[in-house]
Design a protein around this motif. Structure first.
Motif, PDB file in Angstrom:
ATOM      1  N   HIS A  38       0.799  -1.223   0.000  1.00  0.00           N
ATOM      2  CA  HIS A  38       0.000   0.000   0.000  1.00  0.00           C
ATOM      3  C   HIS A  38       0.833   1.276   0.000  1.00  0.00           C
ATOM      4  O   HIS A  38       0.267   2.369  -0.121  1.00  0.00           O
ATOM      5  N   VAL A  39       2.162   1.157   0.150  1.00  0.00           N
ATOM      6  CA  VAL A  39       3.000   2.343   0.298  1.00  0.00           C
ATOM      7  C   VAL A  39       4.134   2.314  -0.720  1.00  0.00           C
ATOM      8  O   VAL A  39       4.565   1.254  -1.171  1.00  0.00           O
ATOM      9  N   GLY A  71       6.294   8.162   0.863  1.00  0.00           N
ATOM     10  CA  GLY A  71       5.919   8.336  -0.533  1.00  0.00           C
ATOM     11  C   GLY A  71       7.068   8.189  -1.504  1.00  0.00           C
ATOM     12  O   GLY A  71       6.860   8.041  -2.711  1.00  0.00           O
ATOM     13  N   ALA A  77       2.148  11.091  -1.216  1.00  0.00           N
ATOM     14  CA  ALA A  77       2.018   9.857  -0.452  1.00  0.00           C
ATOM     15  C   ALA A  77       0.576   9.643  -0.039  1.00  0.00           C
ATOM     16  O   ALA A  77      -0.297  10.497  -0.250  1.00  0.00           O
ATOM     17  N   VAL A  78       0.337   8.492   0.600  1.00  0.00           N
ATOM     18  CA  VAL A  78      -1.009   8.126   1.029  1.00  0.00           C
ATOM     19  C   VAL A  78      -1.072   8.043   2.550  1.00  0.00           C
ATOM     20  O   VAL A  78      -0.055   7.976   3.243  1.00  0.00           O
ATOM     21  N   LEU A 134      -3.024   5.577   5.378  1.00  0.00           N
ATOM     22  CA  LEU A 134      -3.688   4.291   5.516  1.00  0.00           C
ATOM     23  C   LEU A 134      -4.499   4.231   6.805  1.00  0.00           C
ATOM     24  O   LEU A 134      -4.154   4.874   7.796  1.00  0.00           O
ATOM     25  N   THR A 194      -6.564   2.386   2.047  1.00  0.00           N
ATOM     26  CA  THR A 194      -6.064   3.734   1.754  1.00  0.00           C
ATOM     27  C   THR A 194      -7.214   4.708   1.904  1.00  0.00           C
ATOM     28  O   THR A 194      -8.232   4.586   1.229  1.00  0.00           O
ATOM     29  N   ALA A 229      -6.672   8.336   2.171  1.00  0.00           N
ATOM     30  CA  ALA A 229      -6.378   9.643   1.576  1.00  0.00           C
ATOM     31  C   ALA A 229      -5.117   9.511   0.735  1.00  0.00           C
ATOM     32  O   ALA A 229      -4.246   8.677   1.016  1.00  0.00           O
ATOM     33  N   ASP A 230      -5.028  10.332  -0.305  1.00  0.00           N
ATOM     34  CA  ASP A 230      -3.837  10.334  -1.140  1.00  0.00           C
ATOM     35  C   ASP A 230      -3.435  11.770  -1.448  1.00  0.00           C
ATOM     36  O   ASP A 230      -4.018  12.723  -0.927  1.00  0.00           O
ATOM     37  N   GLU A 231      -2.405  11.927  -2.272  1.00  0.00           N
ATOM     38  CA  GLU A 231      -1.906  13.244  -2.681  1.00  0.00           C
ATOM     39  C   GLU A 231      -1.535  14.109  -1.471  1.00  0.00           C
ATOM     40  O   GLU A 231      -1.805  15.308  -1.412  1.00  0.00           O
TER      41      GLU A 231
END
Length: 297
Positions: free
Chosen positions: A94-95, A116, A128-129, A131, A141, A143-145
């Motif tokens: 996931h990362v 990230g 980056a995200v 988790l 996941t 949230a992102d960006e």
């Protein structure tokens, strides 16, 4: 207002993720690969866990079992009552960078940030995200960006605040009952997001490198400024009402102590891996403040 700072304990490599728990201050040392705890004044030092792949974020499940991020193998570990460590969740799929700091809610859900990109390898900056790890170990996941999501807190009214170290901001989310995040917004802004991807150039654009943080009872954040040799007290909207200059790098902070008014600060000359691995210049500093701890962690 100037505040007296004191050294509670020293002789470590690089301290991170301080937590006040069970009337003790807990913290991770990246390069001795251990989680420690101590009394408020730094005495009675204990090794709580050995994490050979580099410990970082700390938290606890409702039943009291310790959770600790293991950075280099991208695992979230769980300490059992007999002291053994087992895998609580595998974050590796996931990362893109090392998982790092986290906050754990009252139900045992852990919100974990990540780099990230390869920070110590000098790779170009990438978003980056964030988790969420549920109590059963399921990873989502949420949230992102995010530009290096780092220290995070949960307010008592259910808002998640995330420091973006390279983003010049603190981002807020409302946390729903099922752990999903919504109403994303900027809680505090110190400058513009990075326009350079080269790490050295990106660092020149950082106004406040918000790293580890903690919440007080007036809903202000104490934030460690990773490039400013200071901790700052920040209010929603971005007002900085106080600064404590440390004269050395400071990378995380936590309110605790018997009255919640001792500010613990993780200090070292810099954050460079090779330098910190080969020295024992990390320390835990303290200062006394008026407004006590609130929220989580």
């Amino acid at each position: 207002m100037s505040r007296e700072t004191n050294t509670a304990i020293d002789g470590f490599a690089y301290l991170e993720c301080p937590r006040w728990h069970d009337d003790r201050i807990w913290f991770a040392d990246f390069y001795t690969y251990r989680v420690y705890s101590a009394a408020e004044d730094g005495s009675d030092l204990r090794v709580e866990a050995e994490v050979p792949n580099q410990p970082s974020g700390l938290g606890w499940l409702p039943d009291g079992r310790l959770l600790v991020v293991s950075m280099r193998d991208a695992l979230l570990l769980r300490r059992e009552p007999d002291g053994t460590l087992g895998t609580h969740a595998d974050l590796s799929g996931h990362v893109e960078g090392h998982p790092n700091d986290m906050v754990v809610d009252a139900g045992g859900r852990a919100f974990v940030g990540e780099f990230g990109f390869d920070l110590m390898g000098g790779q170009p900056l990438e978003p980056a995200v964030l988790l969420r790890v549920d109590p059963d170990g399921a990873v989502t996941t949420v949230a992102d960006e995010l530009w290096f999501p780092n220290g995070s807190v949960l307010t008592d009214d259910g808002v998640l605040l995330v420091c973006e170290t390279f983003g010049n901001r603190v981002t807020a989310f409302d946390v729903s009952e099922d752990g999903t995040l919504g109403n994303r917004r900027t809680w505090a802004e110190f400058g513009q997001p990075p326009t350079h991807r080269d790490l050295g150039d990106a660092l020149t654009q950082v106004v406040v490198a918000s790293d580890g943080c903690c919440l007080d009872a007036e809903e202000a954040l104490w934030i460690a400024d990773a490039v400013g040799e200071r901790v700052i007290r920040v209010h929603e909207g971005g007002e900085i009402s106080e600064e404590i200059a440390t004269g050395t790098g400071v990378f995380a902070c936590m309110l605790g102590g018997v009255d919640g008014r001792t500010l613990f600060m993780c200090a070292a000359p810099d954050f460079h891996e090779d330098a910190r691995k080969n020295a024992r210049e990390g320390s835990l500093l303290t200062a006394r403040v008026e407004v006590p701890h609130a929220g989580r962690p």
